[in-house]
Write a protein that holds these residues in place. Structure first.
Motif, mmCIF file in Angstrom:
data_model
loop_
_atom_site.group_PDB
_atom_site.id
_atom_site.type_symbol
_atom_site.label_atom_id
_atom_site.label_comp_id
_atom_site.label_asym_id
_atom_site.label_seq_id
_atom_site.Cartn_x
_atom_site.Cartn_y
_atom_site.Cartn_z
ATOM 1 N N TYR A 1 0.740 -1.262 -0.023
ATOM 2 C CA TYR A 1 -0.011 0.024 -0.002
ATOM 3 C C TYR A 1 0.810 1.290 -0.043
ATOM 4 C CZ TYR A 1 -4.119 -3.056 0.275
ATOM 5 O OH TYR A 1 -5.192 -3.813 0.003
ATOM 6 N N LEU A 2 2.180 1.067 0.552
ATOM 7 C CA LEU A 2 2.873 2.332 0.599
ATOM 8 C C LEU A 2 3.305 2.446 -1.022
ATOM 9 C CD1 LEU A 2 4.627 4.711 1.819
ATOM 10 C CD2 LEU A 2 6.498 2.971 2.086
ATOM 11 N N ALA A 3 3.588 1.360 -1.726
ATOM 12 C CA ALA A 3 3.920 1.606 -3.219
ATOM 13 C C ALA A 3 2.873 2.432 -3.836
ATOM 14 C CB ALA A 3 4.085 0.308 -3.834
ATOM 15 N N SER A 4 1.584 2.035 -3.452
ATOM 16 C CA SER A 4 0.327 2.783 -4.058
ATOM 17 C C SER A 4 0.423 3.942 -3.848
ATOM 18 C CB SER A 4 -0.939 2.036 -3.598
ATOM 19 O OG SER A 4 -0.879 0.786 -3.981
ATOM 20 N N LEU A 5 0.568 4.682 -2.590
ATOM 21 C CA LEU A 5 0.684 6.019 -2.215
ATOM 22 C C LEU A 5 1.846 6.650 -3.153
ATOM 23 C CD1 LEU A 5 0.800 6.330 1.536
ATOM 24 C CD2 LEU A 5 -0.903 7.195 -0.204
ATOM 25 N N LEU A 6 2.871 6.025 -3.352
ATOM 26 C CA LEU A 6 4.112 6.550 -4.410
ATOM 27 C C LEU A 6 3.762 6.424 -5.736
ATOM 28 C CD1 LEU A 6 6.968 5.069 -2.126
ATOM 29 C CD2 LEU A 6 6.235 7.567 -2.148
ATOM 30 N N GLY A 7 2.815 5.810 -6.208
ATOM 31 C CA GLY A 7 2.529 5.566 -7.606
ATOM 32 C C GLY A 7 3.382 4.626 -8.229
ATOM 33 N N GLU B 53 -5.302 5.378 6.036
ATOM 34 C CA GLU B 53 -6.631 5.329 5.525
ATOM 35 C C GLU B 53 -6.780 4.512 4.187
ATOM 36 O OE1 GLU B 53 -6.829 9.654 4.486
ATOM 37 O OE2 GLU B 53 -7.706 9.860 6.725
ATOM 38 N N LEU B 54 -5.670 4.300 3.512
ATOM 39 C CA LEU B 54 -5.582 3.734 2.212
ATOM 40 C C LEU B 54 -5.805 2.069 2.427
ATOM 41 C CD1 LEU B 54 -5.403 3.312 -0.769
ATOM 42 C CD2 LEU B 54 -2.860 3.297 -0.514
ATOM 43 N N TYR B 55 -5.015 1.602 3.455
ATOM 44 C CA TYR B 55 -4.927 0.373 3.903
ATOM 45 C C TYR B 55 -6.222 -0.151 4.524
ATOM 46 C CZ TYR B 55 -3.658 -3.348 7.391
ATOM 47 O OH TYR B 55 -3.227 -4.445 7.843
ATOM 48 N N ARG B 56 -6.981 0.799 5.306
ATOM 49 C CA ARG B 56 -8.281 0.315 5.910
ATOM 50 C C ARG B 56 -9.261 0.522 4.953
ATOM 51 N NH1 ARG B 56 -8.112 2.934 12.070
ATOM 52 N NH2 ARG B 56 -6.801 1.300 13.042
ATOM 53 N N ASP B 57 -9.230 1.525 3.999
ATOM 54 C CA ASP B 57 -10.315 1.630 2.823
ATOM 55 C C ASP B 57 -10.272 0.424 1.899
ATOM 56 O OD1 ASP B 57 -11.236 4.048 4.067
ATOM 57 O OD2 ASP B 57 -10.312 5.234 2.634
ATOM 58 N N GLU C 39 -8.515 -2.701 2.462
ATOM 59 C CA GLU C 39 -8.316 -4.097 2.880
ATOM 60 C C GLU C 39 -9.401 -4.406 4.031
ATOM 61 O OE1 GLU C 39 -8.050 -7.513 3.451
ATOM 62 O OE2 GLU C 39 -6.755 -6.963 1.922
ATOM 63 N N PRO C 40 -10.323 -5.343 3.958
ATOM 64 C CA PRO C 40 -11.255 -5.707 4.988
ATOM 65 C C PRO C 40 -10.516 -6.155 6.564
ATOM 66 C CG PRO C 40 -12.025 -6.263 2.743
ATOM 67 C CD PRO C 40 -10.657 -5.855 2.743
ATOM 68 N N LEU C 41 -9.583 -6.927 6.115
ATOM 69 C CA LEU C 41 -8.815 -7.550 7.342
ATOM 70 C C LEU C 41 -7.756 -6.815 7.890
ATOM 71 C CD1 LEU C 41 -8.875 -11.173 6.106
ATOM 72 C CD2 LEU C 41 -10.236 -10.263 7.921
ATOM 73 N N SER C 42 -7.827 -5.195 7.689
ATOM 74 C CA SER C 42 -6.747 -4.623 8.017
ATOM 75 C C SER C 42 -6.784 -4.471 9.517
ATOM 76 C CB SER C 42 -6.933 -3.016 7.710
ATOM 77 O OG SER C 42 -8.129 -2.523 7.785
ATOM 78 N N LEU C 43 -8.002 -4.384 10.411
ATOM 79 C CA LEU C 43 -7.710 -4.569 11.738
ATOM 80 C C LEU C 43 -7.432 -5.680 12.428
ATOM 81 C CD1 LEU C 43 -11.246 -2.842 12.429
ATOM 82 C CD2 LEU C 43 -8.946 -1.615 12.462
ATOM 83 N N GLU C 44 -7.666 -6.921 11.637
ATOM 84 C CA GLU C 44 -7.171 -8.033 12.146
ATOM 85 C C GLU C 44 -5.588 -8.153 12.153
ATOM 86 O OE1 GLU C 44 -8.842 -10.716 13.412
ATOM 87 O OE2 GLU C 44 -10.730 -9.623 13.167
#
Length: 427
Positions: free
Chosen positions: A193-199, A383-387, A389-394
């Motif tokens: 998800y960090l890669a996604s933030l960086l494009g 925010e990107l991770y939780r939006d 990935e449904p299992l982010s809290l787990e």
């Protein structure tokens, strides 16, 4: 008297033999320790010239060490051949997101103008030729489908023995990462998800899934899961399996005998467009691995030079190439969480690799500059991770300490980019 003398001589001879045997045994034991042991960076000098082939031993072994058994700084770690098996080249199918015209333009010599603009940036015409890799739309579609697909087969084939190659009911495949500890799955996921933030679109799409015998997704392979001794309710990651890939050797400008990759036109004009596009992807990779503190790629090769002077001439860990020349960054489990936990052991190598590059993609540096200016990398990544990935809290997220480390590395990277701009902007 003669009998006494003979007995005495016999005893002396046996004693001498015993001493020789003892010394030889000690030397042999010591040599075996050298074969099995290495020093952690910062823990003193490494014995060079050992008569043993250590070329296959990189420090991927650190990934397999539970937190309670990790070495203290300056300590030494027993290397018991816990390194990953290299992912076989040619087993992943890459989804082409470019056009034939772009592919044709990539193969020839540089004809469209200077490869560098504004001092330290790859030219816009090169950026336009760079394929988008795994597009956001493609990745989103793959994730949605993968969450509902049934796994019908699990088999070895994704590196370390704790991982498995999964086949879905529709015949597509994914790598299942069951971490030896939570750091690995969390690091792999947050790095994606960090890669996604960086494009940066060089990473195959990823989802999380929770193992459960009554889950429709895993029901068909319950016996296999039990045999693997995977814990019920454990959270695993699945990344798209990509075939037809080959290994990647570190390019000459980034090897130890070179001065690095800088915006010096004399060194770039003799490159083909395809070579320049690969170098452009390497600059993204170096930025990315610096931010995530991933030591399990170029950095481990740099450290391995102490005993293996030709390590840069072999395939780089966790980096593969498509038939069109696009780089794919795989197995990023050492990033962020585990990489930050052992950062002091590797930081001087991370800094050395970063300092070797003063040429960047403008679009990537714009993302870095924004994260530096807003100082909200933790918030945006969460925010990107939780939006997404449904299992982010787990699975959980970065600790406050590690989130601070990430922001600090973004700031350091930004300062390095400014340093390069000040050095080369007048050329």
């Amino acid at each position: 008297m003669r009998a006494v003398s003979a007995n005495l001589l016999a005893l002396l001879f046996l004693g001498a033999l015993a001493s020789v045997f003892y010394i030889w045994s000690a030397l042999e034991t010591r040599l075996e320790r050298h074969k099995r042991r290495f020093s952690v960076p910062g823990g003193g000098s490494f014995q060079q010239g050992l008569p043993v082939d250590l070329s296959a031993k990189t420090f991927r072994v650190l990934l397999a060490v539970p937190p309670a058994q990790r070495p203290h700084l300056g300590g030494r770690l027993e290397a018991r051949n816990l390194t990953d098996q290299t992912v076989p080249a040619g087993n992943r199918d890459y989804h082409v997101n470019g056009d034939n015209k772009r592919s044709a333009q990539r193969g020839g010599p540089v004809k469209l103008g200077s490869p560098v603009e504004d001092g330290i940036f790859w030219s816009e015409w090169l950026e336009d030729l760079l394929p988008v890799g795994f597009t956001e739309e493609y990745a989103r579609t793959w994730r949605e489908r993968a969450r509902t697909r049934r796994v019908v087969k699990l088999e070895p084939g994704c590196g370390r023995i704790s991982n498995q190659l999964a086949t879905f009911a529709d015949g597509t495949k994914a790598c299942v990462r069951y971490g030896i500890n939570a750091d690995q799955v969390q690091g792999e996921t947050l790095t994606y998800y960090l890669a996604s933030l960086l494009g940066i679109a060089n990473l195959p799409p990823l989802i999380l899934s929770q193992l459960s015998g009554d889950s429709e997704q895993w029901a068909a392979v319950k016996t296999r899961i039990d045999g693997l001794q995977w814990s019920d309710r454990a959270v695993v990651s699945l990344t798209e399996w990509v075939s037809n890939l080959t290994g990647v050797i570190t390019p000459a400008p980034l090897r130890q005998e070179s001065s690095g990759l800088h915006p010096v036109l004399d060194q770039l004009w003799n490159k083909t467009t395809a070579e320049l596009l690969e170098l452009m992807q390497w600059t993204d990779l170096i930025i990315f691995d610096y931010l995530t503190a991933n030591f399990d790629r170029l950095v481990s090769n740099l450290f391995s030079l102490q005993w293996d002077s030709r390590v840069m001439e072999r395939d780089t860990n966790n980096l593969l190439r498509t038939p069109r020349g696009d780089l794919v960054f795989i197995d990023n489990e050492a990033g962020l969480v585990h990489g930050f936990r052992v950062l002091n052991m590797w930081e001087k190598y991370h800094s050395t690799v970063l300092s070797s590059v003063c040429l960047f993609r403008k679009r990537t540096t714009q993302r870095v500059a924004e994260l530096h200016r807003r100082r909200d990398s933790r918030k945006r990544l969460l925010e990107l991770y939780r939006d997404s990935e449904p299992l982010s809290l787990e699975l959980g997220f970065l600790s406050d300490e590690h989130a601070g480390v990430l922001q600090d590395r973004i700031d350091r990277l930004y300062k390095h980019i400014l340093h390069c701009k000040g050095k080369y902007s007048q050329l």
